[in-house]
Design a protein around this motif. Sequence first.
Motif, PDB file in Angstrom:
ATOM      1  N   SER A 210       0.816  -1.211   0.000  1.00  0.00           N
ATOM      2  CA  SER A 210       0.000   0.000   0.000  1.00  0.00           C
ATOM      3  C   SER A 210       0.852   1.265   0.000  1.00  0.00           C
ATOM      4  CB  SER A 210      -0.931   0.017   1.217  1.00  0.00           C
ATOM      5  OG  SER A 210      -0.193   0.147   2.421  1.00  0.00           O
ATOM      6  N   VAL A 211       2.085   1.181   0.485  1.00  0.00           N
ATOM      7  CA  VAL A 211       2.950   2.360   0.558  1.00  0.00           C
ATOM      8  C   VAL A 211       3.873   2.467  -0.655  1.00  0.00           C
ATOM      9  CG1 VAL A 211       4.796   3.470   1.870  1.00  0.00           C
ATOM     10  CG2 VAL A 211       2.878   2.427   3.069  1.00  0.00           C
ATOM     11  N   THR A 212       4.362   1.321  -1.152  1.00  0.00           N
ATOM     12  CA  THR A 212       5.349   1.342  -2.237  1.00  0.00           C
ATOM     13  C   THR A 212       4.731   1.168  -3.618  1.00  0.00           C
ATOM     14  OG1 THR A 212       5.748  -1.055  -2.131  1.00  0.00           O
ATOM     15  CG2 THR A 212       7.059   0.355  -0.671  1.00  0.00           C
ATOM     16  N   GLY A 213       3.542   0.567  -3.713  1.00  0.00           N
ATOM     17  CA  GLY A 213       2.944   0.305  -5.017  1.00  0.00           C
ATOM     18  C   GLY A 213       3.613  -0.839  -5.749  1.00  0.00           C
ATOM     19  N   ARG A 214       4.337  -1.681  -5.006  1.00  0.00           N
ATOM     20  CA  ARG A 214       5.027  -2.822  -5.599  1.00  0.00           C
ATOM     21  C   ARG A 214       4.676  -4.081  -4.819  1.00  0.00           C
ATOM     22  NH1 ARG A 214      11.216  -0.801  -6.055  1.00  0.00           N
ATOM     23  NH2 ARG A 214      11.044  -1.141  -3.805  1.00  0.00           N
ATOM     24  N   VAL A 215       4.802  -5.223  -5.493  1.00  0.00           N
ATOM     25  CA  VAL A 215       4.527  -6.519  -4.865  1.00  0.00           C
ATOM     26  C   VAL A 215       5.828  -7.297  -4.771  1.00  0.00           C
ATOM     27  CG1 VAL A 215       3.422  -8.759  -5.202  1.00  0.00           C
ATOM     28  CG2 VAL A 215       2.110  -6.674  -5.524  1.00  0.00           C
ATOM     29  N   ASP A 216       6.136  -7.783  -3.584  1.00  0.00           N
ATOM     30  CA  ASP A 216       7.332  -8.588  -3.376  1.00  0.00           C
ATOM     31  C   ASP A 216       7.230  -9.855  -4.227  1.00  0.00           C
ATOM     32  OD1 ASP A 216       9.564  -9.820  -2.478  1.00  0.00           O
ATOM     33  OD2 ASP A 216       8.945 -10.032  -0.393  1.00  0.00           O
ATOM     34  N   ILE A 217       8.287 -10.175  -4.958  1.00  0.00           N
ATOM     35  CA  ILE A 217       8.210 -11.333  -5.848  1.00  0.00           C
ATOM     36  C   ILE A 217       9.046 -12.509  -5.359  1.00  0.00           C
ATOM     37  CG2 ILE A 217       7.628 -10.017  -7.894  1.00  0.00           C
ATOM     38  CD1 ILE A 217      10.515 -10.074  -8.721  1.00  0.00           C
ATOM     39  N   GLU A 218       9.222 -12.607  -4.055  1.00  0.00           N
ATOM     40  CA  GLU A 218       9.815 -13.826  -3.522  1.00  0.00           C
ATOM     41  C   GLU A 218       8.868 -15.000  -3.739  1.00  0.00           C
ATOM     42  OE1 GLU A 218      10.869 -13.386   0.519  1.00  0.00           O
ATOM     43  OE2 GLU A 218      12.398 -11.856   0.165  1.00  0.00           O
ATOM     44  N   HIS A 219       7.572 -14.682  -3.707  1.00  0.00           N
ATOM     45  CA  HIS A 219       6.550 -15.685  -3.977  1.00  0.00           C
ATOM     46  C   HIS A 219       5.500 -15.036  -4.868  1.00  0.00           C
ATOM     47  CE1 HIS A 219       8.274 -18.098  -0.723  1.00  0.00           C
ATOM     48  NE2 HIS A 219       8.250 -17.004   0.023  1.00  0.00           N
ATOM     49  N   GLN A 397       8.130  -5.782  -9.973  1.00  0.00           N
ATOM     50  CA  GLN A 397       7.313  -5.623  -8.765  1.00  0.00           C
ATOM     51  C   GLN A 397       6.139  -4.691  -9.016  1.00  0.00           C
ATOM     52  OE1 GLN A 397      10.379  -4.368  -6.003  1.00  0.00           O
ATOM     53  NE2 GLN A 397      10.669  -6.445  -5.238  1.00  0.00           N
ATOM     54  N   PHE A 398       6.353  -3.639  -9.823  1.00  0.00           N
ATOM     55  CA  PHE A 398       5.244  -2.764 -10.215  1.00  0.00           C
ATOM     56  C   PHE A 398       4.252  -3.513 -11.101  1.00  0.00           C
ATOM     57  CE2 PHE A 398       8.351   0.778  -9.414  1.00  0.00           C
ATOM     58  CZ  PHE A 398       7.601   1.441  -8.457  1.00  0.00           C
ATOM     59  N   ASP A 399       4.768  -4.312 -12.043  1.00  0.00           N
ATOM     60  CA  ASP A 399       3.883  -5.088 -12.917  1.00  0.00           C
ATOM     61  C   ASP A 399       3.032  -6.068 -12.115  1.00  0.00           C
ATOM     62  OD1 ASP A 399       4.762  -3.865 -15.234  1.00  0.00           O
ATOM     63  OD2 ASP A 399       6.294  -5.386 -15.658  1.00  0.00           O
ATOM     64  N   PHE A 400       3.642  -6.710 -11.123  1.00  0.00           N
ATOM     65  CA  PHE A 400       2.894  -7.664 -10.300  1.00  0.00           C
ATOM     66  C   PHE A 400       1.837  -6.954  -9.451  1.00  0.00           C
ATOM     67  CE2 PHE A 400       5.761 -11.679 -10.069  1.00  0.00           C
ATOM     68  CZ  PHE A 400       5.785 -11.715 -11.449  1.00  0.00           C
ATOM     69  N   TYR A 401       2.153  -5.734  -9.026  1.00  0.00           N
ATOM     70  CA  TYR A 401       1.154  -4.951  -8.289  1.00  0.00           C
ATOM     71  C   TYR A 401      -0.047  -4.686  -9.188  1.00  0.00           C
ATOM     72  CZ  TYR A 401      -0.934  -1.218  -5.491  1.00  0.00           C
ATOM     73  OH  TYR A 401      -1.819  -0.458  -4.770  1.00  0.00           O
TER      74      TYR A 401
END
Length: 429
Positions: A210-219, A397-401
């Motif tokens: 919610s703060v960064t607009g990115r999704v961690d892609i470890e999983h 990470q942005f694309d995954f978000y």
Amino acid sequence: MNVHMTSTIRKASVSKRPLGNSSLAQLSGGVLAAVVLPFIVFAGTDFEAAEIVQKHVLYASLTAVLVGHYFFRRLVFFPGVRSSSFVAPTFTVTYAIALTIFFFFRIDYSRLTFATSFLLCESWYFACHLMGARARPRRLAVIPVGKARKVNRIPNIDWFWLRDSEAALPQCDGIVADLRADLSDDWERFIAESAIGGVPVYHVKQIEESVTGRVDIEHLSENSFGSLVPGLGYIKIKQLIDFVGALVIGLLLLPALLLIALAVKLDSRGPALFKQKRVGYRGVPIMVYKFRTMRDEPVVQGERDSAITQDGDARITRLGRYLRHSRIDELPQMINILRGEMTWIGPRPEACALSEWYESEIPFYRYRHIVHPGITGWAQVNQGHVASVEDVLDKLQFDFYYIKYFSPWLDMLIVLRTIRTMLTGFGSK
């Protein structure tokens, strides 16, 4: 649970949201300022059928405020959004729709009342932004276990670290915890009692997104429905809107596009259009079209260096630099949209050579192909052009978000930010 912990939770209080950030306060004030006040002030206007005409304005302005508020709150939900940037476009659109209905259905209305309503609505929501901006930063208490111990790297938040499960909980906007970590029984009870006491508890991953607009892609991350596949219903609706939009805009811009093509031919030797094979929806290669912005030189197939645009790349032509800065060079991809290969908004399609390289270096890279590639996207309006693997990881990470929060609201936000990007040239090379 011991008595001390129970009393501590009961004394804890959630910080009150500033007036400028409260949805109910915003809407109530908007209705009073933009609907009730103009109706009362101009109710005695002396002209024929004044009461009926004023009621038309009352219903129209009320609808414009309600619909505008609904869209506005969904736009400012996403990270990095300054609410002031979307007040004017959001409510201008809703009031313009009401005005269009008046015009086409020949409905009588008071121009003075309607204009006053619009100005008061815009002024109210701008005032709400100013009140919210002056408020203190969001304050969150952290349970220092698992991945929650790393949240202090996220800026613009006042972090408070809890020492143990019996520590006094300060006034805050919520508690952050790694709910997948091996929490002790005391911390589990603390979280449960906090939630029962009305204190919001957030999983650390939610806060990061919610703060960064990115999704961690470890999983791989599931969407709100617990699925890796985006909403198929919206994909079909989006394709229809994209096709109609590309057809209409393409016909309207056809004379301008032909002039640009001629200018490209006159500026440097070579074809007006640049064609390149890129990876599309579900990993199927597609031929992507752009206005040529570089000198016409032989391209070695599979050579990834020639597919990367560097800072100050000497191959870019004089006209090409302007076309890249304004993103006009991407407009021929409306051909790809009409073919059903691309969309207006989605992850940018990469050259096949680059895509193969990224797939060998980055886990889950191919997952970005689960939606149609786009002319513009969430990564483009937040990060801009990238070249190195490290930058591509951030872009992914942005694309995954975008894939996780795939929705018309996010698409609408990207459209507005793309307009700003075209005007400022953000992220161009």
